[in-house]
Design a protein around this motif. Sequence first.
Motif, PDB file in Angstrom:
ATOM      1  N   TRP A  34      -8.636  11.814   4.064  1.00 40.39           N
ATOM      2  CA  TRP A  34      -8.609  11.192   2.753  1.00 40.39           C
ATOM      3  C   TRP A  34      -9.979  11.307   2.090  1.00 40.39           C
ATOM      4  O   TRP A  34     -11.006  11.136   2.750  1.00 40.39           O
ATOM      5  CB  TRP A  34      -8.238   9.716   2.873  1.00 40.39           C
ATOM      6  CG  TRP A  34      -6.797   9.497   3.262  1.00 40.39           C
ATOM      7  CD1 TRP A  34      -5.893  10.451   3.638  1.00 40.39           C
ATOM      8  CD2 TRP A  34      -6.127   8.242   3.320  1.00 40.39           C
ATOM      9  NE1 TRP A  34      -4.694   9.867   3.923  1.00 40.39           N
ATOM     10  CE2 TRP A  34      -4.788   8.519   3.734  1.00 40.39           C
ATOM     11  CE3 TRP A  34      -6.497   6.923   3.067  1.00 40.39           C
ATOM     12  CZ2 TRP A  34      -3.847   7.494   3.903  1.00 40.39           C
ATOM     13  CZ3 TRP A  34      -5.557   5.917   3.233  1.00 40.39           C
ATOM     14  CH2 TRP A  34      -4.259   6.199   3.642  1.00 40.39           C
ATOM     15  N   ASN A  70       0.823  -1.205   0.000  1.00 45.77           N
ATOM     16  CA  ASN A  70       0.000   0.000   0.000  1.00 45.77           C
ATOM     17  C   ASN A  70       0.863   1.265   0.000  1.00 45.77           C
ATOM     18  O   ASN A  70       0.513   2.267  -0.631  1.00 45.77           O
ATOM     19  CB  ASN A  70      -0.939   0.003   1.201  1.00 45.77           C
ATOM     20  CG  ASN A  70      -2.136  -0.904   0.986  1.00 45.77           C
ATOM     21  OD1 ASN A  70      -2.289  -1.518  -0.062  1.00 45.77           O
ATOM     22  ND2 ASN A  70      -2.989  -1.002   1.991  1.00 45.77           N
ATOM     23  N   HIS A  71       1.967   1.209   0.695  1.00 47.85           N
ATOM     24  CA  HIS A  71       2.913   2.333   0.706  1.00 47.85           C
ATOM     25  C   HIS A  71       3.373   2.626  -0.723  1.00 47.85           C
ATOM     26  O   HIS A  71       3.385   3.780  -1.175  1.00 47.85           O
ATOM     27  CB  HIS A  71       4.095   1.958   1.590  1.00 47.85           C
ATOM     28  CG  HIS A  71       5.080   3.050   1.855  1.00 47.85           C
ATOM     29  ND1 HIS A  71       5.935   3.540   0.883  1.00 47.85           N
ATOM     30  CD2 HIS A  71       5.364   3.748   2.991  1.00 47.85           C
ATOM     31  CE1 HIS A  71       6.690   4.481   1.408  1.00 47.85           C
ATOM     32  NE2 HIS A  71       6.375   4.631   2.679  1.00 47.85           N
ATOM     33  N   ILE A  82       0.559   4.177  -2.883  1.00 38.98           N
ATOM     34  CA  ILE A  82       0.341   5.589  -2.556  1.00 38.98           C
ATOM     35  C   ILE A  82       1.393   6.452  -3.232  1.00 38.98           C
ATOM     36  O   ILE A  82       1.098   7.537  -3.759  1.00 38.98           O
ATOM     37  CB  ILE A  82       0.341   5.791  -1.029  1.00 38.98           C
ATOM     38  CG1 ILE A  82      -0.912   5.161  -0.417  1.00 38.98           C
ATOM     39  CG2 ILE A  82       0.408   7.277  -0.681  1.00 38.98           C
ATOM     40  CD1 ILE A  82      -0.901   5.110   1.100  1.00 38.98           C
ATOM     41  N   ILE A  85       5.389   8.986   3.749  1.00 33.69           N
ATOM     42  CA  ILE A  85       4.214   8.120   3.855  1.00 33.69           C
ATOM     43  C   ILE A  85       4.447   7.244   5.074  1.00 33.69           C
ATOM     44  O   ILE A  85       5.422   6.486   5.116  1.00 33.69           O
ATOM     45  CB  ILE A  85       4.043   7.258   2.593  1.00 33.69           C
ATOM     46  CG1 ILE A  85       3.982   8.138   1.341  1.00 33.69           C
ATOM     47  CG2 ILE A  85       2.810   6.367   2.700  1.00 33.69           C
ATOM     48  CD1 ILE A  85       4.157   7.370   0.038  1.00 33.69           C
ATOM     49  N   LEU A 100      -7.029   7.339  -2.318  1.00 31.81           N
ATOM     50  CA  LEU A 100      -6.326   6.899  -1.123  1.00 31.81           C
ATOM     51  C   LEU A 100      -7.195   5.999  -0.240  1.00 31.81           C
ATOM     52  O   LEU A 100      -6.665   5.166   0.507  1.00 31.81           O
ATOM     53  CB  LEU A 100      -5.853   8.103  -0.316  1.00 31.81           C
ATOM     54  CG  LEU A 100      -4.728   8.934  -0.930  1.00 31.81           C
ATOM     55  CD1 LEU A 100      -4.362  10.090  -0.026  1.00 31.81           C
ATOM     56  CD2 LEU A 100      -3.511   8.077  -1.220  1.00 31.81           C
ATOM     57  N   ARG A 144      -1.049   7.264   7.202  1.00 25.71           N
ATOM     58  CA  ARG A 144      -1.911   6.090   7.017  1.00 25.71           C
ATOM     59  C   ARG A 144      -2.633   5.702   8.299  1.00 25.71           C
ATOM     60  O   ARG A 144      -3.714   5.101   8.245  1.00 25.71           O
ATOM     61  CB  ARG A 144      -1.067   4.920   6.511  1.00 25.71           C
ATOM     62  CG  ARG A 144      -0.446   5.187   5.149  1.00 25.71           C
ATOM     63  CD  ARG A 144       0.670   4.209   4.838  1.00 25.71           C
ATOM     64  NE  ARG A 144       0.166   2.846   4.727  1.00 25.71           N
ATOM     65  CZ  ARG A 144       0.966   1.772   4.675  1.00 25.71           C
ATOM     66  NH1 ARG A 144       2.277   1.925   4.735  1.00 25.71           N
ATOM     67  NH2 ARG A 144       0.448   0.573   4.568  1.00 25.71           N
ATOM     68  N   TYR A 201      -6.457   2.391  -0.104  1.00 23.77           N
ATOM     69  CA  TYR A 201      -5.231   1.918   0.537  1.00 23.77           C
ATOM     70  C   TYR A 201      -5.284   2.053   2.050  1.00 23.77           C
ATOM     71  O   TYR A 201      -4.240   2.012   2.716  1.00 23.77           O
ATOM     72  CB  TYR A 201      -4.029   2.669  -0.034  1.00 23.77           C
ATOM     73  CG  TYR A 201      -4.003   2.671  -1.539  1.00 23.77           C
ATOM     74  CD1 TYR A 201      -4.090   1.463  -2.246  1.00 23.77           C
ATOM     75  CD2 TYR A 201      -3.960   3.858  -2.270  1.00 23.77           C
ATOM     76  CE1 TYR A 201      -4.108   1.445  -3.624  1.00 23.77           C
ATOM     77  CE2 TYR A 201      -3.954   3.842  -3.655  1.00 23.77           C
ATOM     78  CZ  TYR A 201      -4.043   2.635  -4.325  1.00 23.77           C
ATOM     79  OH  TYR A 201      -4.064   2.631  -5.707  1.00 23.77           O
ATOM     80  N   ALA A 202      -6.484   2.206   2.577  1.00 20.39           N
ATOM     81  CA  ALA A 202      -6.642   2.247   4.038  1.00 20.39           C
ATOM     82  C   ALA A 202      -6.351   0.856   4.600  1.00 20.39           C
ATOM     83  O   ALA A 202      -6.816  -0.156   4.084  1.00 20.39           O
ATOM     84  CB  ALA A 202      -8.057   2.692   4.406  1.00 20.39           C
ATOM     85  N   GLU A 225      -5.400   8.334   8.384  1.00 21.54           N
ATOM     86  CA  GLU A 225      -6.053   8.529   7.085  1.00 21.54           C
ATOM     87  C   GLU A 225      -6.246  10.017   6.787  1.00 21.54           C
ATOM     88  O   GLU A 225      -7.330  10.491   6.459  1.00 21.54           O
ATOM     89  CB  GLU A 225      -7.377   7.764   7.012  1.00 21.54           C
ATOM     90  CG  GLU A 225      -7.187   6.253   7.126  1.00 21.54           C
ATOM     91  CD  GLU A 225      -8.462   5.457   6.977  1.00 21.54           C
ATOM     92  OE1 GLU A 225      -9.479   6.026   6.535  1.00 21.54           O
ATOM     93  OE2 GLU A 225      -8.445   4.258   7.311  1.00 21.54           O
TER      94      GLU A 225
END
Length: 216
Positions: free
Chosen positions: A192, A69-70, A73, A136, A211, A168, A214-215, A171
């Motif tokens: 987000w 996910n990182h 993003i 991030i 975004l 993250r 990608y939570a 969020e």
Amino acid sequence: MSVEDFDELVRRAPRELRNRLEFLGGRLCVRHGPLDVDEFEELAALAPETVRLEYINGKVVVKAMPDGNHREIFVWLQEQCIQHRPDLRVYGESGVKTEAYRKGRARTDGAVARKGHFKGHGEWSASNGILMVVEITSHDRDTNQRDRIDKPIGYAAVGIPLYLLIDRDNETLVVYSEPKDSRYQQTLSHPWGTPVELPDPVGFTLDTEELKDYAD
């Protein structure tokens, strides 16, 4: 950082530094006082690929490796930048000299600069010409101190105009701007899914709806 990574780091470290490195409570520690910048740079250059070292507030810290996910993003941010500012690029994994008198060494997740800016640079670049740095957050216990406290101070101290924190855990996107006296004078947090305006010298609005995918 795993015990195996620490052992490999010690094996590769300069002989005079090996006895100063310790692994306590899952953290890398340095005995007999802090390293100087030259010692840190030598150690960082010899570290295994699985160990990313930074030098923040006189301490050697280990930056977590990015997960899926990182990475997604980061790609999202690259695409947004190209769409709105084709003259700019988001350079990943950029080593930047930070803090007062540039005694810090930070590995940014992203550094926004004009295309071609880093040509001819070494591993650690001066802040001149960097318009925005990006972090991030990773799910490690050092994120709060590193990304939310120490790095805004270090980046502001060398006059980087904008710091974008993609958080993250909460969020949110946090936009730091107007650096002065080692502090960003403006800090705005956005959830987000809402438009996020990046002030000059970047000067465009992020569409952050993606975004939410990608939570985690």
